[in-house]
Write a protein that holds these residues in place. Structure first.
Motif, PDB file in Angstrom:
ATOM      1  N   VAL A  25       0.664  -1.157  -0.131  1.00 56.47           N
ATOM      2  CA  VAL A  25       0.063  -0.039   0.055  1.00 56.47           C
ATOM      3  C   VAL A  25       0.857   1.187   0.038  1.00 56.47           C
ATOM      4  CG1 VAL A  25      -1.451   1.201   1.508  1.00 56.47           C
ATOM      5  CG2 VAL A  25      -2.058  -1.122   1.042  1.00 56.47           C
ATOM      6  N   VAL A  26       1.658   1.313   1.029  1.00 56.56           N
ATOM      7  CA  VAL A  26       2.822   2.397   0.932  1.00 56.56           C
ATOM      8  C   VAL A  26       3.714   2.786  -0.292  1.00 56.56           C
ATOM      9  CG1 VAL A  26       4.654   3.542   2.092  1.00 56.56           C
ATOM     10  CG2 VAL A  26       2.624   2.395   3.585  1.00 56.56           C
ATOM     11  N   SER A  27       4.081   1.481  -0.712  1.00 56.89           N
ATOM     12  CA  SER A  27       5.191   1.585  -1.759  1.00 56.89           C
ATOM     13  C   SER A  27       4.293   2.071  -3.128  1.00 56.89           C
ATOM     14  CB  SER A  27       5.799   0.371  -2.029  1.00 56.89           C
ATOM     15  OG  SER A  27       4.819  -0.649  -2.611  1.00 56.89           O
ATOM     16  N   LYS A  28       3.146   1.751  -3.343  1.00 58.96           N
ATOM     17  CA  LYS A  28       2.372   1.841  -4.450  1.00 58.96           C
ATOM     18  C   LYS A  28       1.853   3.390  -4.363  1.00 58.96           C
ATOM     19  CE  LYS A  28       1.352  -2.659  -6.301  1.00 58.96           C
ATOM     20  NZ  LYS A  28      -0.075  -3.428  -6.676  1.00 58.96           N
ATOM     21  N   SER A  29       1.106   3.749  -3.123  1.00 61.61           N
ATOM     22  CA  SER A  29       0.528   4.915  -2.920  1.00 61.61           C
ATOM     23  C   SER A  29       1.523   6.282  -2.807  1.00 61.61           C
ATOM     24  CB  SER A  29      -0.318   4.967  -1.857  1.00 61.61           C
ATOM     25  OG  SER A  29       0.212   4.798  -0.656  1.00 61.61           O
ATOM     26  N   TYR A  33       5.755   2.811  -6.976  1.00 62.66           N
ATOM     27  CA  TYR A  33       6.099   1.634  -7.701  1.00 62.66           C
ATOM     28  C   TYR A  33       5.850   0.284  -6.640  1.00 62.66           C
ATOM     29  CZ  TYR A  33       9.830   2.459  -4.308  1.00 62.66           C
ATOM     30  OH  TYR A  33      10.878   2.707  -3.173  1.00 62.66           O
ATOM     31  N   ASP A  34       5.642  -0.745  -6.951  1.00 59.93           N
ATOM     32  CA  ASP A  34       5.470  -1.945  -6.513  1.00 59.93           C
ATOM     33  C   ASP A  34       6.804  -2.438  -5.532  1.00 59.93           C
ATOM     34  OD1 ASP A  34       5.057  -4.860  -5.495  1.00 59.93           O
ATOM     35  OD2 ASP A  34       3.509  -4.981  -7.040  1.00 59.93           O
ATOM     36  N   ILE A  35       6.827  -2.612  -4.446  1.00 64.31           N
ATOM     37  CA  ILE A  35       8.135  -3.015  -3.471  1.00 64.31           C
ATOM     38  C   ILE A  35       8.617  -4.249  -3.987  1.00 64.31           C
ATOM     39  CG2 ILE A  35       6.858  -3.766  -1.607  1.00 64.31           C
ATOM     40  CD1 ILE A  35       9.063  -2.220   0.166  1.00 64.31           C
ATOM     41  N   ARG A  36       7.607  -5.213  -4.466  1.00 60.44           N
ATOM     42  CA  ARG A  36       8.006  -6.405  -5.003  1.00 60.44           C
ATOM     43  C   ARG A  36       8.842  -6.440  -6.176  1.00 60.44           C
ATOM     44  NH1 ARG A  36       1.867  -8.929  -4.812  1.00 60.44           N
ATOM     45  NH2 ARG A  36       1.740  -6.831  -6.162  1.00 60.44           N
ATOM     46  N   THR A  37       9.180  -5.306  -6.826  1.00 59.72           N
ATOM     47  CA  THR A  37      10.089  -5.287  -7.757  1.00 59.72           C
ATOM     48  C   THR A  37      11.336  -4.600  -7.735  1.00 59.72           C
ATOM     49  OG1 THR A  37       9.237  -3.086  -8.456  1.00 59.72           O
ATOM     50  CG2 THR A  37       8.017  -4.802  -9.424  1.00 59.72           C
ATOM     51  N   GLY A  41      12.744  -8.246  -3.118  1.00 63.25           N
ATOM     52  CA  GLY A  41      11.348  -8.565  -3.840  1.00 63.25           C
ATOM     53  C   GLY A  41      10.378  -9.032  -2.789  1.00 63.25           C
ATOM     54  N   ASN A  42      10.710  -8.848  -1.797  1.00 60.14           N
ATOM     55  CA  ASN A  42       9.716  -9.130  -0.482  1.00 60.14           C
ATOM     56  C   ASN A  42       9.010  -7.921   0.031  1.00 60.14           C
ATOM     57  OD1 ASN A  42       8.641 -10.765   1.545  1.00 60.14           O
ATOM     58  ND2 ASN A  42       9.980  -9.540   2.921  1.00 60.14           N
ATOM     59  N   ALA A  43       7.661  -8.201   0.000  1.00 64.26           N
ATOM     60  CA  ALA A  43       6.845  -7.209   0.548  1.00 64.26           C
ATOM     61  C   ALA A  43       6.668  -7.084   2.007  1.00 64.26           C
ATOM     62  CB  ALA A  43       5.426  -7.199   0.032  1.00 64.26           C
ATOM     63  N   GLY A  44       8.067  -6.849   2.710  1.00 67.75           N
ATOM     64  CA  GLY A  44       7.935  -6.805   4.297  1.00 67.75           C
ATOM     65  C   GLY A  44       8.614  -5.673   4.613  1.00 67.75           C
ATOM     66  N   LEU A  45       8.761  -5.662   6.165  1.00 67.55           N
ATOM     67  CA  LEU A  45       9.366  -4.531   6.800  1.00 67.55           C
ATOM     68  C   LEU A  45      10.885  -4.275   6.521  1.00 67.55           C
ATOM     69  CD1 LEU A  45       8.502  -2.419   9.174  1.00 67.55           C
ATOM     70  CD2 LEU A  45       9.485  -3.993  10.535  1.00 67.55           C
ATOM     71  N   THR A  46      11.702  -5.264   6.421  1.00 63.30           N
ATOM     72  CA  THR A  46      13.143  -5.189   6.224  1.00 63.30           C
ATOM     73  C   THR A  46      13.450  -4.672   4.825  1.00 63.30           C
ATOM     74  OG1 THR A  46      13.710  -7.067   7.718  1.00 63.30           O
ATOM     75  CG2 THR A  46      15.231  -6.434   6.147  1.00 63.30           C
ATOM     76  N   THR A  57       8.709   3.358   6.023  1.00 57.63           N
ATOM     77  CA  THR A  57       8.827   2.117   6.646  1.00 57.63           C
ATOM     78  C   THR A  57       7.859   2.349   7.928  1.00 57.63           C
ATOM     79  OG1 THR A  57      10.683   1.614   5.436  1.00 57.63           O
ATOM     80  CG2 THR A  57      10.530   0.381   7.545  1.00 57.63           C
ATOM     81  N   LEU A  58       8.012   3.510   8.572  1.00 58.58           N
ATOM     82  CA  LEU A  58       7.357   3.902   9.814  1.00 58.58           C
ATOM     83  C   LEU A  58       5.830   3.532   9.486  1.00 58.58           C
ATOM     84  CD1 LEU A  58       7.430   4.386  12.801  1.00 58.58           C
ATOM     85  CD2 LEU A  58       7.014   6.903  12.196  1.00 58.58           C
ATOM     86  N   LEU A  59       5.388   3.961   8.282  1.00 55.16           N
ATOM     87  CA  LEU A  59       3.934   3.552   8.227  1.00 55.16           C
ATOM     88  C   LEU A  59       3.738   2.176   7.874  1.00 55.16           C
ATOM     89  CD1 LEU A  59       3.225   6.461   5.641  1.00 55.16           C
ATOM     90  CD2 LEU A  59       2.453   6.313   8.138  1.00 55.16           C
TER      91      LEU A  59
END
Length: 206
Positions: A25-29, A33-37, A41-46, A57-59
């Motif tokens: 949500v945060v990366s796209k909005s 971009y899509d953080i998986r790219t 490639g992981n959609a997680g905190l690290t 990342t705080l969000l």
């Protein structure tokens, strides 16, 4: 309501809440971009910290904790400690395989830690194992895997003989298996000494 219906409600609610993947949500909005790219490639905190930097990342942190807390509180209200684990584990599944994002999400560690914190703060103290291992090795994945694998043993010690203990243990063992599976690539890289090192000074990628 009958117990099977309540369990079904908790599974559905937990999964739908978990599917709200904050990193995506945060990366796209905000980042476009899509953080998986990016990054691992992981959609997680690290990976969020590595790719987007501290403020976005705080969000992600707040969002993923919030969805886990909400799911677990609903579960606890309807079914007590067992309900916390049922709804929380469903939220973990949603985070890993989000309905809204093509079933490709994160690895569920933060949501899992939130579930354990709501379930029993004493078990959550296992976070110390995570902190120590990450501080020594700089491998977040190693700390995550070992700390997660320790959870069922501490739960066994603290909750043995309680009502609902057996299903509690089943849920936690399934959670451990899921986390290990999601980290299978990290395990291979750790074995070869090729896993990415964590740093608080990671620079965000463009």
């Amino acid at each position: 309501m009958s117990t099977p219906i309540v369990i079904l409600i908790l599974l559905v609610v937990g999964y739908l809440l978990g599917s709200i993947n904050s990193a995506l949500v945060v990366s796209k909005s905000l980042m476009g971009y899509d953080i998986r790219t990016k990054g691992s490639g992981n959609a997680g905190l690290t990976n969020s910290l590595r790719v987007m930097g501290a403020k976005p990342t705080l969000l992600v942190l707040v969002g993923d904790i919030a969805k886990g807390v909400i799911a677990c509180l609903i579960g606890g209200h309807l079914m007590g400690s067992l309900g916390v684990l049922i709804a929380g584990s469903a939220a973990i599944a949603g985070h890993m395989f989000p309905l809204y994002f093509g079933f490709k999400g994160g690895k569920g560690i933060l949501v899992g830690a939130t579930m354990i914190a709501v379930f029993d703060w004493r078990v959550f103290c296992i976070i110390a194992v995570f902190v120590v291992l990450v501080a020594i090795s700089k491998w977040v994945s190693l700390g995550s895997i070992v700390a997660t694998c320790t959870v069922p043993f501490l739960t066994l010690y603290l909750h043995r003989g309680e009502q609902g203990f057996v299903p509690m243990m089943v849920i936690l063992l399934v959670m451990v298996a899921a986390v290990v599976y999601m980290h299978r690539g990290n395990i291979v890289r750790i074995a070869h000494g090729e896993e990415n090192k964590f740093s608080l000074h990671s620079k965000k990628e463009n």
